[in-house]
Write a protein that holds these residues in place. Sequence first.
Motif, mmCIF file in Angstrom:
data_model
loop_
_atom_site.group_PDB
_atom_site.id
_atom_site.type_symbol
_atom_site.label_atom_id
_atom_site.label_comp_id
_atom_site.label_asym_id
_atom_site.label_seq_id
_atom_site.Cartn_x
_atom_site.Cartn_y
_atom_site.Cartn_z
ATOM 1 N N LEU A 91 0.820 -1.243 0.014
ATOM 2 C CA LEU A 91 0.043 0.007 0.042
ATOM 3 C C LEU A 91 0.936 1.302 -0.029
ATOM 4 N N PRO A 92 2.023 1.369 0.704
ATOM 5 C CA PRO A 92 2.820 2.654 0.855
ATOM 6 C C PRO A 92 3.376 2.759 -0.717
ATOM 7 N N LEU A 93 3.835 1.631 -1.415
ATOM 8 C CA LEU A 93 4.286 1.810 -2.663
ATOM 9 C C LEU A 93 3.213 2.427 -3.667
ATOM 10 N N ALA A 94 1.997 1.988 -3.192
ATOM 11 C CA ALA A 94 1.015 2.327 -4.370
ATOM 12 C C ALA A 94 0.694 3.797 -4.042
ATOM 13 N N ILE A 95 0.806 4.286 -2.825
ATOM 14 C CA ILE A 95 0.629 5.738 -2.651
ATOM 15 C C ILE A 95 1.628 6.677 -2.978
ATOM 16 N N MET A 96 2.989 6.031 -2.971
ATOM 17 C CA MET A 96 3.901 6.773 -3.357
ATOM 18 C C MET A 96 4.284 6.935 -4.850
ATOM 19 N N ARG A 97 4.084 5.797 -5.606
ATOM 20 C CA ARG A 97 4.201 5.818 -6.911
ATOM 21 C C ARG A 97 3.928 7.144 -7.768
ATOM 22 N N PRO A 98 2.922 7.741 -7.647
ATOM 23 C CA PRO A 98 2.576 8.758 -8.620
ATOM 24 C C PRO A 98 3.564 10.266 -8.233
ATOM 25 N N LEU A 99 4.251 10.089 -7.177
ATOM 26 C CA LEU A 99 5.076 10.898 -6.528
ATOM 27 C C LEU A 99 6.544 10.928 -6.606
ATOM 28 N N SER A 100 6.973 9.632 -6.515
ATOM 29 C CA SER A 100 8.481 9.504 -6.802
ATOM 30 C C SER A 100 8.944 8.252 -7.163
ATOM 31 N N GLY A 101 9.655 8.163 -8.391
ATOM 32 C CA GLY A 101 10.227 6.937 -8.869
ATOM 33 C C GLY A 101 11.058 6.540 -8.279
ATOM 34 N N SER A 102 12.243 7.242 -7.506
ATOM 35 C CA SER A 102 13.372 6.783 -6.844
ATOM 36 C C SER A 102 12.976 6.153 -5.358
ATOM 37 N N GLY A 103 12.128 7.045 -4.809
ATOM 38 C CA GLY A 103 11.651 6.467 -3.709
ATOM 39 C C GLY A 103 10.769 5.339 -3.679
ATOM 40 N N VAL A 104 9.970 4.930 -4.675
ATOM 41 C CA VAL A 104 9.345 3.858 -4.533
ATOM 42 C C VAL A 104 10.392 2.733 -5.137
ATOM 43 N N LEU A 105 11.185 2.843 -5.851
ATOM 44 C CA LEU A 105 12.115 1.845 -6.395
ATOM 45 C C LEU A 105 12.753 1.270 -5.017
ATOM 46 N N GLY A 106 13.171 2.264 -4.034
ATOM 47 C CA GLY A 106 13.746 1.737 -2.715
ATOM 48 C C GLY A 106 12.837 1.071 -2.087
ATOM 49 N N MET A 107 11.417 1.478 -2.188
ATOM 50 C CA MET A 107 10.596 0.680 -1.205
ATOM 51 C C MET A 107 10.493 -0.832 -1.823
ATOM 52 N N ALA A 108 10.149 -0.763 -3.104
ATOM 53 C CA ALA A 108 9.872 -2.026 -3.938
ATOM 54 C C ALA A 108 11.244 -3.119 -3.721
ATOM 55 N N THR A 109 12.568 -2.518 -3.557
ATOM 56 C CA THR A 109 13.697 -3.234 -3.354
ATOM 57 C C THR A 109 13.642 -3.905 -1.926
ATOM 58 N N GLU A 110 13.331 -3.029 -0.947
ATOM 59 C CA GLU A 110 13.193 -3.470 0.466
ATOM 60 C C GLU A 110 11.933 -4.514 0.669
ATOM 61 N N LEU A 111 10.954 -4.210 -0.292
ATOM 62 C CA LEU A 111 10.082 -5.569 -0.302
ATOM 63 C C LEU A 111 10.448 -6.897 -1.126
ATOM 64 N N MET A 112 11.297 -6.638 -1.999
ATOM 65 C CA MET A 112 12.058 -7.865 -2.321
ATOM 66 C C MET A 112 12.928 -8.466 -1.449
ATOM 67 N N LYS A 113 13.758 -7.827 -0.772
ATOM 68 C CA LYS A 113 14.547 -8.188 0.293
ATOM 69 C C LYS A 113 14.031 -9.001 1.265
ATOM 70 N N THR A 114 12.875 -8.451 1.757
ATOM 71 C CA THR A 114 12.145 -8.718 2.931
ATOM 72 C C THR A 114 11.406 -10.216 2.557
ATOM 73 N N TYR A 115 10.505 -10.115 1.384
ATOM 74 C CA TYR A 115 9.661 -11.162 1.090
ATOM 75 C C TYR A 115 10.163 -11.984 0.129
ATOM 76 N N GLY A 116 11.090 -11.642 -0.905
ATOM 77 C CA GLY A 116 11.529 -12.322 -1.797
ATOM 78 C C GLY A 116 10.812 -11.821 -3.369
ATOM 79 N N PRO A 117 11.619 -11.952 -4.339
ATOM 80 C CA PRO A 117 10.891 -11.298 -5.669
ATOM 81 C C PRO A 117 9.875 -12.436 -6.120
ATOM 82 N N ASP A 118 9.915 -13.585 -5.910
ATOM 83 C CA ASP A 118 8.923 -14.623 -6.175
ATOM 84 C C ASP A 118 7.670 -14.651 -5.167
ATOM 85 N N SER A 119 7.635 -13.772 -3.954
ATOM 86 C CA SER A 119 6.321 -13.793 -3.368
ATOM 87 C C SER A 119 5.317 -12.893 -3.973
#
Length: 178
Positions: A91-119
Amino acid sequence: MALSLLDTVSRWAIPVLLLVIPLLGFLRKVPVYEAFVEGAEEGFATAVKIIPFLVGMMVAISVFRASGAMEVLGQALQPLTARAGVPSEVLPLAIMRPLSGSGVLGMATELMKTYGPDSLIGRMASVMQGTTDTTFFVLTVYFGSIGIKKYRYSVVTGLTADITGFIASVYICNLIFK
């Protein structure tokens, strides 16, 4: 064979373009270096012109995040989105995506590290990255660079596209990966 061909094309695409474009300009009797310098000068002027718009947008994003408004909005939307199959983590990724590409990329990277890219969460974050855009950044940079000040309908259209991309991401990921 096909992968090897694709790898070769990828490796040589930019060097070939860097050779072919000036060569074509020379053959057409275009003053290549002068045209390059003129374009670079215009690009620099455009960059300087959009700095106030970028600073304003970055300040607004920082205030939005630092004030806790993003968390409040996320918590307010969570009961509704949970029923729709949206994991609260994206949800934070969806809220921030219209605002900041680099900020959301960092959020997505953190989600991948935490939950895995195949989750489900990792895949949903990836699909959201590909189906939505940084609407306010695009409007700030592109419209600001050419001096458009009235872009109300563009904001509505961009945010509608972002919401549609978000809904499609959730639907498709839940349909395919759940």
